[in-house]
Design a protein around this motif. Structure first.
Motif, PDB file in Angstrom:
ATOM      1  N   ARG B 223       0.997  -1.106   0.212  1.00  9.75           N
ATOM      2  CA  ARG B 223       0.010   0.095  -0.284  1.00  9.75           C
ATOM      3  C   ARG B 223       1.067   0.867  -0.331  1.00  9.75           C
ATOM      4  NH1 ARG B 223      -3.778  -1.256   4.931  1.00  9.75           N
ATOM      5  NH2 ARG B 223      -4.824  -3.618   4.108  1.00  9.75           N
ATOM      6  N   ILE B 226       1.481   2.725  -3.783  1.00  5.57           N
ATOM      7  CA  ILE B 226       0.494   2.962  -4.528  1.00  5.57           C
ATOM      8  C   ILE B 226       0.378   4.066  -4.773  1.00  5.57           C
ATOM      9  CG2 ILE B 226      -1.829   3.084  -5.190  1.00  5.57           C
ATOM     10  CD1 ILE B 226      -2.791   0.437  -3.237  1.00  5.57           C
ATOM     11  N   GLY B 227       0.685   5.612  -3.628  1.00  9.66           N
ATOM     12  CA  GLY B 227       0.795   6.365  -4.252  1.00  9.66           C
ATOM     13  C   GLY B 227       2.510   6.688  -5.388  1.00  9.66           C
ATOM     14  N   PHE B 230       2.022   5.860  -8.644  1.00  9.88           N
ATOM     15  CA  PHE B 230       1.673   6.810  -9.843  1.00  9.88           C
ATOM     16  C   PHE B 230       2.182   8.145  -9.869  1.00  9.88           C
ATOM     17  CE2 PHE B 230      -2.143   3.622  -9.276  1.00  9.88           C
ATOM     18  CZ  PHE B 230      -2.282   3.664 -10.580  1.00  9.88           C
ATOM     19  N   VAL B 234       3.093   9.431 -13.668  1.00 11.10           N
ATOM     20  CA  VAL B 234       2.261  10.639 -14.173  1.00 11.10           C
ATOM     21  C   VAL B 234       3.344  11.633 -14.062  1.00 11.10           C
ATOM     22  CG1 VAL B 234       0.941  12.818 -13.253  1.00 11.10           C
ATOM     23  CG2 VAL B 234       0.278  10.240 -13.019  1.00 11.10           C
ATOM     24  N   TRP B 266       7.398  11.647   7.845  1.00  8.47           N
ATOM     25  CA  TRP B 266       7.300  12.633   6.615  1.00  8.47           C
ATOM     26  C   TRP B 266       7.991  11.758   5.103  1.00  8.47           C
ATOM     27  CZ3 TRP B 266       3.498  15.338   7.794  1.00  8.47           C
ATOM     28  CH2 TRP B 266       3.643  16.224   9.095  1.00  8.47           C
ATOM     29  N   PRO B 268       6.604   9.599   3.434  1.00 11.27           N
ATOM     30  CA  PRO B 268       5.320   9.010   2.423  1.00 11.27           C
ATOM     31  C   PRO B 268       4.607  10.376   1.440  1.00 11.27           C
ATOM     32  CG  PRO B 268       5.254   8.118   4.182  1.00 11.27           C
ATOM     33  CD  PRO B 268       6.572   8.715   4.501  1.00 11.27           C
ATOM     34  N   THR B 269       4.540  11.368   2.709  1.00 19.22           N
ATOM     35  CA  THR B 269       3.946  13.063   1.767  1.00 19.22           C
ATOM     36  C   THR B 269       4.973  12.748   0.659  1.00 19.22           C
ATOM     37  OG1 THR B 269       5.164  14.301   3.003  1.00 19.22           O
ATOM     38  CG2 THR B 269       2.950  13.014   3.856  1.00 19.22           C
ATOM     39  N   PHE B 272       2.846  12.015  -2.689  1.00 19.67           N
ATOM     40  CA  PHE B 272       1.910  13.117  -3.149  1.00 19.67           C
ATOM     41  C   PHE B 272       1.843  14.152  -3.647  1.00 19.67           C
ATOM     42  CE2 PHE B 272      -1.960  15.226  -1.332  1.00 19.67           C
ATOM     43  CZ  PHE B 272      -2.878  14.481  -2.500  1.00 19.67           C
ATOM     44  N   LEU B 275       3.137  14.441  -6.763  1.00 16.83           N
ATOM     45  CA  LEU B 275       1.489  13.690  -8.290  1.00 16.83           C
ATOM     46  C   LEU B 275       1.255  15.536  -7.925  1.00 16.83           C
ATOM     47  CD1 LEU B 275       0.122  11.018  -8.922  1.00 16.83           C
ATOM     48  CD2 LEU B 275      -0.813  11.280  -6.997  1.00 16.83           C
ATOM     49  N   LEU B 276       0.794  16.026  -6.910  1.00 19.62           N
ATOM     50  CA  LEU B 276      -0.264  17.419  -7.457  1.00 19.62           C
ATOM     51  C   LEU B 276       0.287  17.947  -8.048  1.00 19.62           C
ATOM     52  CD1 LEU B 276      -2.012  17.380  -3.874  1.00 19.62           C
ATOM     53  CD2 LEU B 276      -3.045  16.926  -5.875  1.00 19.62           C
ATOM     54  N   LEU B 279       0.165  17.424 -11.865  1.00 16.26           N
ATOM     55  CA  LEU B 279      -1.330  17.413 -12.328  1.00 16.26           C
ATOM     56  C   LEU B 279      -1.549  18.692 -12.132  1.00 16.26           C
ATOM     57  CD1 LEU B 279      -2.702  14.462 -10.460  1.00 16.26           C
ATOM     58  CD2 LEU B 279      -2.674  14.984 -12.887  1.00 16.26           C
ATOM     59  N   ALA B 280      -1.369  19.946 -11.760  1.00 16.98           N
ATOM     60  CA  ALA B 280      -1.445  21.353 -11.637  1.00 16.98           C
ATOM     61  C   ALA B 280      -0.800  21.792 -12.661  1.00 16.98           C
ATOM     62  CB  ALA B 280      -1.257  21.814 -10.248  1.00 16.98           C
TER      63      ALA B 280
END
Lengths: 318, 290
Positions: B223, B226-227, B230, B234, B266, B268-269, B272, B275-276, B279-280
């Motif tokens: 798990r 997963i983040g 991806f 991306v 910290w 795992p962050t 993310f 990713l953000l 995408l932005a």
């Protein structure tokens, strides 16, 4: 008119049944199991408000649930507020997070939204794990009152509380799906671009949908620490919560408001029976297998199976 | 600032990044080229780890060799999974929501099966070189990181050459670009996708071997990836193999620096955040086509 009154009579009957059970039954396990099933029901109904009605898949349900639970814990540490106040505030906090998630849908559609929610839950888990005020990774204990007014035991009160909350959530979800708004939400699910061209206020509807989902999940999570009396990030962010929230609507049927209710009651009861009689690992395995079987073989869930069955009988009768 | 600490963080980040490339590679093909959102990919990797653990404990096989030996089996499993996915979802055009739920359920089932058979304890593999390290100046490079790094680079290179040089590899790229045109050329897109999906899952066998070399493994460890996976895909630009490698190195380096200077909880962050931002700011990623 008939249908509406029928629904409200059903709600009143469920509530009355709950109170009768609370008055008659002595077995505390019944309330314990009932609480878990109803908690699953609220999560399933909440997930369906977004996932079933608009088609945006939220994998981060456990994140909302845990934020609800931890909001309650943080406020409980800060000042011993009554449980109902904690639930309301947790609902507001999760509703705001839901609103933020709604703005994500502006850029993230389909798969990307699903992945972002999953990653978001992981980030929340990191934040909570690093937040010592609510116990960090070690977790936090809650002392529950030994005696409560009007009820025989604390767990009985929690059960009735969850019953009232879940009936409210079901009523809200039913209103959303059957009103004008429900058709707007369904149009987003079928073709978002086309809906927007036809003048459906897609962003506003999506924001309402994600906010309602957040509020419901926060409300489901807030009483959880008082129910289990000990909470840590692992138990609050349990992936089983997220899987159940998806599996229950998928099994019941995502297109209608009563789909997740049927799925939650069925799957929740099976889980309780399996956990008690066999093992909790097997319970988790069953959820996964049933989820796969239903999405592959009966995409419209139990509701869809019944509709197909009814149609066949009608056509056969001609 | 302590130079030794900094250099070690950089070295560890590069090694970690290489390993991440191996982890993301399979999904880069499956998600990037075939548009199949296999979120169960990390669960397949953990399955690889456990089977390598069994081979290592039972026959004393080297973890990397065990991982390579498992690849054909994983390929067959991948073909099978794609067959089910195709029959149930792709053929009927319901892949988006139902397909996601399918893989979510699959991930869960794989995890629970390993919990039932092996329990929730952490498992390790043994090899002569695990636990030793090479000292280069101020920097210490542990073998348990260096071997996965090299194996990951070799696998990434092999997949890159396969996709760009061989007939079958180009057919896989073609199916992602224009399915109809491929069909008109007389090729069967389903057969080609089936092979591509099989290759994607086969990489999970070796990635699993590398995962259990780097650190102990428990059934739900997937798990955490997963983040990360991806984010890498991306950031790299859907389906681009060089992009996947570069993005994996960037995320590995960033995580290593965050772990060293802020704290491991910290890490795992980081993914993310990437990713953000991707995408932005640049949704097509670093090596994206559009």
């Amino acid at each position: 008119m008939m249908k509406i009154s029928g629904f409200w009579i059903g709600i009143v009957l469920m509530l009355a049944a709950g109170f009768v059970l609370a008055g008659v039954a002595d077995n505390q396990f019944l309330f314990f199991a009932g609480y878990v099933i109803l908690q699953g029901l609220i999560m399933a109904v909440a997930w369906n408000v977004l996932g079933g009605f608009t088609g945006y898949v939220n994998f981060g349900s456990a994140g909302f649930f845990a934020i609800g639970a931890y909001t309650a814990i943080a406020l409980h540490q800060f000042a011993e507020l009554p449980l109902l106040v904690l639930i309301v505030i947790a609902g507001i906090v999760c509703g705001l997070i839901g609103l933020g998630t709604g703005y994500l849908t502006l850029r993230l559609r389909g798969v990307y939204f699903a992945i972002a929610t999953l990653a978001m839950a992981i980030v929340f888990e990191s934040l909570i794990t690093n937040w010592d005020y609510v116990g960090g990774s070690a977790g936090a204990y809650v002392i529950t009152p030994a005696e409560v007014p009007f009820f025989d035991s604390f767990i009985e009160m929690m059960f009735i509380l969850m019953l009232v909350l879940s009936l409210i959530c079901v009523a809200v979800s039913r209103y959303l799906s059957m009103s004008r708004m429900g058709r707007g939400l369904a149009s987003i699910r079928d073709d978002e671009t086309a809906a927007e061209c036809m003048g459906v206020p897609t962003l506003r509807l999506k924001l309402i949908s994600t906010t309602v989902m957040g509020v419901m999940m926060g409300v489901a999570g807030a009483p959880f620490p008082f129910f289990v009396t000990y909470i840590n990030p692992l138990s609050a962010f349990d992936l089983l919560i997220a899987v159940n929230a998806i599996a229950m609507p998928m099994i019941g049927g995502t297109a209608v408001w009563f789909g997740p209710v049927i799925g939650a009651l069925l799957l929740g009861t099976i889980q309780q029976i399996v956990t008690v009689t066999i093992s909790s690992e097997l319970n988790i395995l069953i959820v996964g297998v049933v989820l796969i079987a239903f999405v592959a073989l009966a995409p419209r869930g139990i509701v869809g199976l019944f509709q197909d069955f009814a149609r066949k009988r009608r056509e056969g009768g001609k | 600032m302590d130079a030794s600490l900094f250099l070690n963080a950089i070295a560890a980040g590069i090694l970690l990044g290489g390993f991440y490339a191996a982890v993301a590679l399979g999904l880069s093909i499956v998600f990037g080229q075939l548009d199949i959102v296999n979120i169960a990919h990390p669960a397949f990797i953990v399955a690889g780890s456990y089977l390598v653990f069994a081979l290592n404990g039972g026959f004393g096989l080297d973890p990397v060799i065990a991982g390579i030996l498992l690849m054909p089996i994983f390929f067959a499993v991948g073909v099978l999974v794609y067959r089910v996915y195709y029959a149930a979802f792709e053929r009927t055009g319901r892949e988006s929501l139902a397909g996601l739920a399918f893989f979510f359920g699959l991930m869960f089932v794989i995890e629970v099966l390993f919990i039932i058979f092996y329990g929730v304890d952490y498992r390790l593999v043994e090899a002569d070189y695990i636990g030793k390290q090479i000292e280069i100046g101020l920097v210490g490079i542990p073998w348990r990181m260096l071997v996965p790094f090299c194996a990951a680079l070799a696998m990434t290179g092999a997949i890159y050459l396969f996709l760009s040089r061989t007939f079958l590899g180009r057919a896989i790229l073609a199916v992602s670009q224009d399915r109809l045109a491929l069909q008109l050329m007389g090729a069967d897109p389903v057969k080609i996708k089936q092979i591509a999906f099989g290759i994607g899952i086969a990489t999970a066998a070796l990635a699993g071997a590398l995962l259990i070399m780097i650190g102990p493994v428990e059934p739900t460890i997937g798990r955490l990836y997963i983040g990360r996976i991806f984010a890498i895909i991306v950031l790299g630009g859907m389906g681009s193999i060089p992009g996947t490698l570069v993005a994996a190195l960037i995320i590995g380096l960033s995580e290593s620096i965050v772990t060293t200077y802020i704290g491991p909880s910290w890490a795992p962050t980081v993914a993310f955040g990437f990713l953000l931002i991707t995408l932005a700011v640049r949704p097509q990623g670093l090596f994206g086509r559009q």
